[in-house]
Enzyme design. Sequence first.
Site, mmCIF file in Angstrom:
data_model
loop_
_atom_site.group_PDB
_atom_site.id
_atom_site.type_symbol
_atom_site.label_atom_id
_atom_site.label_comp_id
_atom_site.label_asym_id
_atom_site.label_seq_id
_atom_site.Cartn_x
_atom_site.Cartn_y
_atom_site.Cartn_z
ATOM 1 C CB CYS A 157 -52.767 -0.344 15.492
ATOM 2 S SG CYS A 157 -52.525 0.142 17.220
ATOM 3 C CG HIS A 166 -56.207 2.708 14.662
ATOM 4 N ND1 HIS A 166 -56.804 1.485 14.446
ATOM 5 C CD2 HIS A 166 -55.472 2.584 15.795
ATOM 6 C CE1 HIS A 166 -56.473 0.652 15.420
ATOM 7 N NE2 HIS A 166 -55.658 1.293 16.251
ATOM 8 C CD GLU A 187 -58.577 1.837 11.227
ATOM 9 O OE1 GLU A 187 -58.670 1.223 12.311
ATOM 10 O OE2 GLU A 187 -57.479 2.105 10.684
#
Length: 241
Positions: free
Chosen positions: A114, A217, A219
């Site tokens: 990001c 993102h 994660e």
Amino acid sequence: MSKPIAAVTADTLLADMKPINQKMADYAPRPLLNALGRAGILPIVIAYDDYADPEEFVDTFDALVLPGGPNPSPRFYGEEPLWCIGPTYEKRDIFEIALIQTCLKRGKPILGICRGMQILNAALGGTLWQDMSAQNPKAFIQHMQKAPGNIATHYVDIEKESRLHSILGDGLYVNSRHREGIKKLAPSLTAAARSRDGVIEAVEGRDNDLVAAVQWHPENMDPALMDPLFHAFADRIIRYK
């Protein structure tokens, strides 16, 4: 064989909180640390230091992770801030830009996420849309999603010639939490994925695989879908180590 070590640059909690030690607390996202750990990477969190040069940190790790966070300051790509720009934090910008440049000189892999993709592009000579909804009429997709941050909301097409294609395939739905985006791509980078309104969603090094970054993102998404991205990063670290 010891685990490869990846430095994760810290964000800073600027809210007026108590106790006082939390008012300017440096932190990294726990889901990101967990994702790196699942890939066999030992993550260490590093914050900017007013009393040390960023270059002094580089001998302590094998690779660099640039996570999400506030907008990069426009002065680092030669622009004045527009009225619509979100929060910026220049101390982090300065620290990360110096780390990027040093890691590239030393041959240490970089993964951007990001904001990490944006500061990487700025550090290498590219520019950003400060706010796509105000500046880029072609960006019709909702890139600052209103759905919960772990939900995938729009599709990205992955370039068939890219290294990312061998990891994630032709394309997939991703989450999206950004108002800024790449306007002019840095000369040493190439686009690896785009959303269907043309916004660059992933980049790679043009001449080697030292650098890779994604706009979403990973994660916060399903590990079964995104862990291959982190395992590929681990493989890069081991090869360059």
